[in-house]
Design an enzyme around this catalytic site. Structure first.
Site, mmCIF file in Angstrom:
data_model
loop_
_atom_site.group_PDB
_atom_site.id
_atom_site.type_symbol
_atom_site.label_atom_id
_atom_site.label_comp_id
_atom_site.label_asym_id
_atom_site.label_seq_id
_atom_site.Cartn_x
_atom_site.Cartn_y
_atom_site.Cartn_z
ATOM 1 N N HIS A 84 10.179 -25.287 -4.196
ATOM 2 C CA HIS A 84 9.999 -24.441 -5.377
ATOM 3 C C HIS A 84 9.710 -25.393 -6.534
ATOM 4 O O HIS A 84 10.178 -26.541 -6.537
ATOM 5 C CB HIS A 84 11.265 -23.665 -5.737
ATOM 6 N N ASP A 129 12.762 -27.013 -7.960
ATOM 7 C CA ASP A 129 13.459 -27.957 -7.090
ATOM 8 C C ASP A 129 13.050 -29.381 -7.419
ATOM 9 O O ASP A 129 13.872 -30.292 -7.454
ATOM 10 C CB ASP A 129 13.110 -27.732 -5.608
#
Length: 437
Positions: A101, A104
């Site tokens: 993501h 992240d």
């Protein structure tokens, strides 16, 4: 540069007789299964979120995981160091792909502009490490669920500004995925659902979600990104009811909104469990609709009612999954992404290796068992015979569409009674599968 896992060598295939816990017993990347190497068949991927951002925290306690390289900050410096950690881990596992993501890999800034700038800095480092190691990006996605702005959803939010912010975030995530050579882009609607229908215009929200996906596809085309879009089913958590409930719900949404041929599915085992389905069911439902794009490999705990994201070690599970995947001849541009996390009690860095090795070996064993079942053909032949009444006579007319209700009534009036049914032989077939394990 100092190693972050100095005590861990590159993980090698040593065969079923090996007692080395840091070796593959069944996953041999060069072994051929139905014409494909295991490496190409599975296209294994390490997820960034659980593996490099997980802390081991739960609703009842703080994090437990020992990650000596991580200072706990959300700084650019820490994020850059984490890239080095990730690629050392991935290359020592000899895994070809990874997934992320946006949040992240790069910290969210105080503004959208700053968030984009942070993302660009980390993306440059990711590109450098990809070029250095040969590891590729399987897919990217955007975190549209963690920040408080997404409390009512993102594409399905009642706030038009939140929709616009989410679109900006996805636009950037698609661009970075493209820059990094990503082969897919995933939509997971973490909060695309509702908690209460009293305050929800479901029709409007679903319409907005469809518009969002079409906008994303239009932008992808405009920049030359031709990767596969994937929609990930999940029935609940964090919402009470999510619009991407299961494969059937997702495919209904895709078909109704003109997204056929644009969006396929990324199926996760634990999500199938939460929806009351087996993973084999979800994979087969997606496959027969030409919509099985990729999988998130994990499992749930049958005694717990939430998404535990455990590593898959059940050979029956992986055999059932591989029966479907082999029937499709693989996952195309998709892959087998370990959306799984070590247990809170497995807190040492070496546990990350044990977890991935076990999952990869479980899939390798499942593939070998499934290939043996398919080679012998007993299961396929049983199913073929079970439906043989549709291969000729009145059955073939039903299937080719030439029979009418009046025709079928005339047929049965003349015949008088249906032919006797044959046994489904479920127990025999379960015993048959057991013989291969």
């Amino acid at each position: 540069m100092a190693e972050f896992f100095p005590e861990i060598p590159k993980i090698q295939y040593e065969g079923p007789e090996s007692k080395n816990p840091l070796a593959y017993k069944h996953y041999n990347p060069d072994e051929i299964i139905e014409g494909q190497s295991m490496k190409d068949l599975f296209r294994f991927s390490v997820c960034y979120w659980h593996t490099f951002r997980g802390t081991g925290s739960d609703p009842f306690g703080a994090g437990t995981l020992q990650r000596p390289w991580d200072d706990g900050s959300d700084s650019i410096e820490n994020a850059l160091k984490r890239v080095d950690v990730a690629f050392e881990f991935i290359t020592k596992l000899d895994v070809p792909f990874y997934c992320w993501h946006d949040r992240d890999v790069a910290p969210e800034g105080s503004s959208l502009k700053e968030s984009h700038a942070n993302f660009d800095k980390i993306a440059a480092k990711l590109k450098e490490k990809q070029d250095e190691t040969g590891v590729k990006l399987l897919w990217g996605t955007a975190n549209l669920f963690s920040h408080p702005r997404y409390m009512h959803g993102a594409a399905t939010s009642c706030n038009a500004d939140v929709f616009a912010y989410a679109a900006s975030q996805v636009k950037k995530a698609i661009e970075v995925t493209y820059e990094l050579g990503g082969e897919n882009y995933v939509f997971w609607g973490g909060r695309e659902g509702y908690m209460n229908l009293y305050n929800t215009d479901m029709n409007r929200e679903l319409d907005h979600l469809a518009k969002f996906m079409h906008m994303a596809h239009d932008h992808a085309k405009s920049i030359g990104f031709d990767g596969q879009f994937l929609f990930e089913p999940k029935p609940k958590e964090p919402t009470k009811h999510q619009y991407d409930f299961d494969a059937a719900a997702c495919l209904n949404f895709i078909g109704r909104n003109g997204l056929d041929g644009i969006v396929k599915l990324n199926i996760e085992t634990n999500h199938a469990t939460l929806a009351g389905h087996s993973m084999m069911h979800e994979l087969e439902y997606a496959r027969i609709h030409d919509a099985l794009g990729s999988i998130d490999a994990n499992t749930g705990d049958m005694l717990l009612g939430w998404d535990t994201d455990q590593f898959p070690t059940d050979i029956y599970l992986t055999t059932q999954m591989m029966l479907v995947i082999l029937k499709q001849k693989g996952l195309g541009t998709g892959g087998t992404n370990f959306d799984a996390k070590v247990r809170r009690e497995s807190f040492e860095p070496i546990d990350l290796f044990h977890a991935h090795i076990g999952g990869m070996d479980a899939f390798a064993r499942g593939a070998k068992v499934a290939a043996a079942i398919r080679k012998d053909g007993l299961l396929d032949e049983f199913v073929k015979q079970r439906y043989s009444s549709f291969d000729s006579g009145v059955g073939s007319k039903i299937e080719d569409g030439s029979a009418t209700f009046a025709d079928l009534e005339s047929y049965m009036l003349e015949k008088g009674e249906a032919d006797a049914n044959t046994s489904g032989r479920q127990e025999y077939l379960e015993n048959l599968v057991n013989q291969y394990l």
